[in-house]
Every structure is written in structure tokens, then in C-alpha cells.
Design a protein around this motif. Structure first.
Motif: not given
Ligand code: AMP
Ligand code: GLY
Length: 419
Positions: A20-25, A284-295, A297-301, A314-319
Motif C-alpha cells: 500500500x506504501x508503493x507509488x505504483x499501487x 514472521x520473517x516477512x514482517x521484519x524483512x518488509x519493514x526494511x524495504x526501501x523500493x 516492492x509492487x513494481x518489483x513483484x 529491489x532495495x533494503x535499508x541497512x537498518x
């Protein structure tokens, strides 16, 4: 784009939240969804998914059951764009025997094993293994089909309950007996379009119910993601010895794998070895992985679903990030539900995201409705900060009898010398 997400758990809430955060959605529809996904998109618990899919641009499947059941094949036959593996490719998760023999054929590192089709065969096979020994039901068992038996007695009672159907029903009528592997576990998830492989960042699940990895296994009590979980060399070794042979081997067998390929790995002294494959994102891996996304993701998928998985999208934040699961009293054996949950908004006030897993909306408010109730997720400039931020949010939430692990991510802390 309009996107349809199939599922109703914490993983699906995290997907809906990120997409829902993606500009393409423009819109996210979740079928059936939960009270958490209702806050970021539109739940549709009533229409058949194929009816909803007719009106969206892309469908993404959360859980394994619909994949193993052939949802992707049915949608493709109707001309709908869907990201996920076919029924044939989903056998990598749907049958442990399929996965083990596939790995044997393609030289993919995994534990030594034998297959038993009866109690007698299982008893005979057990003689070829030392203790502890690992017993796995062949079919889908919602995380309950694997037992690490520490004693001969436990091994005997486990194979008995597998074959008489009391442990996991029909899923246990065929059993994999395998060598115990020691080491640290890593969840390695990659996106493939059937040919290309784009790895996500590594993460680590915490399966045991209590601190210090004590007590019975659960669906996962929390996870963290930190790029330092693997060195560059380890990443490359996993790509070369596991991911590439799977994608090439599945393609060569005429059942190409497109979707999220999840390798549950044991990092042993002799290198990474596969414990299991999943054909979907982890929870719950998805919950923490997707929290780090910085791209976007909808366009990528979307591109991946059309055969172009592109790492540049695809880009992740370092945090680093952390997800702590808050569970119902009695989970995993017999969760008691129906307790009112307080403090979700307070928990989110400082930037944490509270993903719903087992909740229900009632006139009295949000109440617990499953074993794993919430996945409280946050990140930070260091792993220590991510852990601190997440537990600060956890402390704001209350429901009767709740329990959670207080050591999510701690193994990483000692490894990276953080405090
Ligand atoms: P699986 O569903 O096959 O990943 O198994 C569930 C859990 O059981 C894993 O996450 C491990 O903690 C444990 N496990 C499975 N296979 C083995 C093995 N061969 N050696 C040690 N632990 C295992
Ligand atoms: N967290 C493990 C799984 O999703 O299977």
C-alpha cells in the motif's frame, strides 16, 4: 495497480502494509484478510478469489496451502497475473520426500535421510541414525510435523503417533527420518521468475516457544533481519549450492519454480545445509524483512510475475529490524482466545508497526483469535537499537495471559558484539 493478497495472517498484513506504501499501487484487496489488513486495504472475506482476481492487476499468495492446491495453475488458466509457484513446483514444500529426493538428485547439501512408509520401516530405519534424530511428516502439517527426538523412547513414540495419525493425521502416513544437524539456522528467501534469482536479505526465525530456544516448536515466535547474518561469501555459497541448483533443476524437470523460494538452512561446520524448502514467504520473517524495504516492492513483484525478476528494482535499508510475536495463553498446544487487546496505538506511536495475525474485531474492540496474535515490528540504526525499539513497543500492549520471547535477535547481538 490494484493488488490482491491471499491470506489472513501477520505475513499478509505486512505484505498489504508494504504494498500500500508503493507509488505504483492504488488499492490493495486482501482475501480474507484480518482486522490489521482492514486498516491498510480492503478485506474481502466473501467472494471467491478468482472473482476478485478478475478485477486486479496482480495476485500474491501468502500461505502454502492454496499454492500446493494449484491456485496459481487455475489463475493462469484464466489469464490472471499471479506471483507464485504452480502446484507441481509447490511440491518442494508440499512433500518432504519430494524435496529430499530432488536435493539428492541435484547434489544440494542436506541432512542424510531415509523414508519410511510404515511403522516397521521406520523402526528399522531408526537403527541407522544416532541421537538426537529428526522425524518429519511428509505432507503439510502447519509447522507441527517435525520432531527432534532426543531419546530412543521419544523417537519410538513419535513414529507411532505419526503412523497412527494422532500427530498430524494423513500428512504423517509417510515419514522422513533424518540426521540431526547442529549449527545456527538462517532463513534465506529469494524471488525467482523461473530463471533469474534475486535474494532478499537474510533473516532468522525463533521457532521454540521459550527464551533460549527452550520448549516445543511453534510457527515462529519472532524474527530479525540483519545483513550481517551472512557474510558475502556465505551468501554466494547459498546461491551457488542451493538456490541456483533448485531453480535450474526445477526448470530442467519441466516444473519451473517462480515465486518466493525459502530455504530453511542450518549453517553447519561443513557449510550451509537445507532443513526445508518453503514455496512462499516466511511468517514472521516477512514482517521484519518488509519493514526494511526501501523500493516499490509492487513494481518489483509485478515484473517478477511477468518473468523479469530484476535485482535493480529491489532495495533494503541497512537498518536491522526485529519482529516479536505476542502469543495467546496456552500457545502452541491449546491457545485460549477472546481476550481484549489494549495498547496497539500506543505501541505504534514511536514508529513500530503492529502486524495482526490472530485477531478479530468485535464491538468491545480488537480481541485475540489465534495462537500467534500480533507481530510487533521495528528497526533501528543498530541491531541493539532495533531490539530496544521493538521491545519498547511490545511493553505498551496488553492482553490477559499473553506471552512472548524476550530474547529475539539476541544471538545476533553477541555475534556482532553489540549490547
Ligand atoms: P522444518 O519444518 O523441516 O524446517 O523443521 C522445523 C524445525 O526443526 C527447523 O526449523 C529446525 O529447528 C528443526 N530441524 C529440522 N530438521 C533438522 C535437522 N536435520 N537437524 C536439526 N534440526 C532440524
Ligand atoms: N517461519 C517459518 C515459516 O514460515 O515456515
Amino acid at each position: 495497480m490494484k493488488i490482491l493478497i491471499i491470506g489472513s495472517g501477520g505475513r499478509e498484513h505486512a505484505l498489504a502494509w508494504q504494498l500500500k506504501r508503493c507509488a505504483s499501487v492504488s488499492e490493495v484487496i486482501i482475501a480474507p484478510g484480518n482486522p490489521g489488513t482492514a486498516r491498510v486495504g480492503r478485506n474481502n472475506p466473501t467472494d471467491p478469489p478468482s472473482l476478485i482476481a478478475n478485477k486486479v492487476d496482480l495476485t500474491i499468495v501468502g500461505p502454502e496451502a492454496p499454492l500446493v492446491d494449484g491456485l496459481v495453475d487455475r489463475f493462469r488458466a484464466k489469464g490472471f497475473l499471479i506471483f507464485g509457484p504452480t502446484r507441481a513446483a509447490s511440491q518442494l514444500e508440499g512433500s518432504k520426500i519430494f524435496a529430499k529426493s530432488f536435493m539428492a538428485r541435484h547434489g544440494i547439501p542436506t541432512a542424510r535421510y531415509e523414508v519410511a512408509y510404515s511403522l516397521g520401516e521406520a523402526r528399522a530405519a531408526l537403527k541407522h541414525f544416532s541421537l538426537p534424530v529428526v522425524l518429519k511428516a511428509d505432507g503439510l502439517a502447519a509447522g507441527k510435523g517435525v520432531v527432534v527426538a532426543a531419546s530412543a523412547r521419544e523417537a519410538e513414540s513419535t513414529v507411532t503417533s505419526l503412523f497412527d495419525g494422532t500427530l498430524v493425521g494423513e500428512a504423517g502416513s509417510k515419514v522422513v527420518i533424518e540426521e540431526f544437524l547442529a549449527g545456527e539456522e538462517v532463513s534465506f528467501i529469494a524471488v525467482s521468475d523461473g530463471r533469474n534469482i534475486v535474494p532478499l536479505e537474510p533473516s532468522q526465525d525463533h521457532k521454540a516457544v521459550f527464551d533460549g530456544d527452550q520448549g516445543p516448536n511453534t510457527g515462529g515466535m519472532g524474527a530479525y533481519s540483519d545483513s550481517r547474518i551472512l557474510t558475502g561469501q556465505q551468501r554466494q555459497e547459498i546461491l551457488d549450492t542451493v538456490m541456483r541448483p533448485v531453480i535450474d533443476g526445477m526448470a530442467a524437470s519441466g516444473t519451473p519454480f517462480a515465486g518466493f523460494l525459502y530455504a530453511g538452512l542450518m549453517m553447519t561446520a561443513a557449510g550451509p545445509k537445507v532443513l526445508e524448502f518453503n514455496v512462499r514467504l516466511g511468517d514472521p520473517e516477512t514482517q521484519c524483512l518488509l519493514h526494511r524495504l526501501d523500493c516499490d516492492f509492487a513494481a518489483f513483484l509485478y515484473e517478477a510475475a511477468r518473468g523479469h525478476a530484476d535485482e535493480k528494482l529491489l532495495r533494503f535499508r541497512a537498518d536491522p529490524s526485529v519482529c516479536v510475536v505476542m502469543a495467546s495463553p496456552g500457545y502452541p498446544a491449546k491457545p485460549r482466545t477472546g481476550q481484549v487487546i489494549e495498547g496497539i496505538e500506543a505501541a505504534e506511536a514511536n514508529g513500530a508497526t503492529v502486524f495482526h495475525a490472530g485477531t478479530r474485531a468485535t464491538p468491545e474492540g480488537i480481541v485475540t483469535a489465534g495462537g500467534r496474535v500480533l507481530g510487533v515490528t521495528h528497526s533501528g540504526a543498530s541491531l541493539a537499537a532495533a531490539i530496544h525499539n521493538t521491545y519498547e513497543a511490545v511493553k505498551k500492549i496488553r492482553f490477559e495471559g499473553m506471552h512472548y520471547r524476550s530474547d529475539i535477535g539476541r544471538k545476533g547481538l553477541s555475534r556482532y558484539n553489540e549490547h
